[in-house]
Enzyme design. Sequence first.
Site, PDB file in Angstrom:
ATOM      1  N   ARG A   3       0.838  -1.212   0.000  1.00  0.00           N
ATOM      2  CA  ARG A   3       0.000   0.000   0.000  1.00  0.00           C
ATOM      3  C   ARG A   3       0.871   1.260   0.000  1.00  0.00           C
ATOM      4  NH1 ARG A   3      -2.221  -3.743  -0.971  1.00  0.00           N
ATOM      5  NH2 ARG A   3      -4.170  -4.626  -0.184  1.00  0.00           N
ATOM      6  N   SER A  63     -11.391  -0.127   3.508  1.00  0.00           N
ATOM      7  CA  SER A  63     -10.485  -0.437   4.618  1.00  0.00           C
ATOM      8  C   SER A  63      -9.831   0.846   5.124  1.00  0.00           C
ATOM      9  CB  SER A  63      -9.406  -1.418   4.164  1.00  0.00           C
ATOM     10  OG  SER A  63      -9.983  -2.621   3.706  1.00  0.00           O
ATOM     11  N   GLU A  88      -4.910   3.627   6.112  1.00  0.00           N
ATOM     12  CA  GLU A  88      -4.772   3.467   4.662  1.00  0.00           C
ATOM     13  C   GLU A  88      -5.388   4.674   3.972  1.00  0.00           C
ATOM     14  OE1 GLU A  88      -6.410   0.320   1.334  1.00  0.00           O
ATOM     15  OE2 GLU A  88      -5.592  -0.482   3.187  1.00  0.00           O
TER      16      GLU A  88
END
Length: 336
Positions: free
Chosen positions: A161, A235, A332
């Site tokens: 990520r 998320s 995130e």
Amino acid sequence: MKIRRHFSLKKYNTLGIEASAAQFVAVKSEGMLQEILAANIQPLHILGGGSNVLLTKNLEGLVLHDKLGGIALDWEDEKQAVVAAGGGVIWHDLVQWCLARNLGGIENLSLIPGTVGAAPIQNIGAYGVELKDVFEKLAARHLESGQPKSFDAAECAFGYRQSIFNGELKGQYFITKVFLRLFKNPVVNLSYGDLEKTLEKSGVSHPAIQDVSRAVIEIRKSKLPDPAVLGNAGSFFKNPLIPASHFKKIAKLYPEMPSYPLPTGDVVKVPAGWLIEKAGWKGHRSGDAGCHERQALVLVNYGRATGAEIQELALQIQASVESKFGVRLSPEVNIW
């Protein structure tokens, strides 16, 4: 070039947070982007699908809403094809375009919200596949100089990520086009256990990429709320990577804890959703800010939550998980 002033961003972020932009413009061509950058309005904020952002305040300066479109074959041979897509293309629209042409490689990334231009920034990933696995290159423009630049995979410095665009070069480039190398005779990736189970339930024994995509969509819809119905950004936290030595300490107390050891053997990935649920936050609600009842990794806006209220809930969850497990969760979602 139509610049709007005091523009509401509520419909431009999937959490449905009410915030405004001092100035707002939809960027529909590279020529238009060059004109905007030449005007030297500061500060600049780049907004794609708004699916990975938490707005905690009104934004000063100018918001650039990426609407650069277009999907086309850039190159192909008997086995492979490089597909080029504009930064403003909806990611799932690109997946469907490729599936319709039997080009495989991104079917496991079906239904991920957001735009193509945002995909490399966090190296989107799901169900055993990451963008870096099919990434060829991207085109971008430097926000200060307006100069174009091409980045290959090595220059993007992809990680979990992570990329150079949310690290060293954060906020410095506007991604205009992304190129992906896909396959005409793809081998499907079923490394994620739920995929095999879902395909078996559907009676699919020899899945094509279209079958994998349908299975991924079914799983995502069963686990994640629809932002059109309940405001969320998917998320909210990354799955933490923790030292194997620390993981062993936690596993002694919680032997049922899911885990995914990395190939190096010294680091283990643990599901953030499991940690949050075990810390007692699943289904929690404070006013209109909450932790989803089916997926603890998803923070939701039940209607009128402010960005500050969602952020405060996230901070409380971080503190709680760290206190219980000694693991610090990292967002995130980009917090503005």
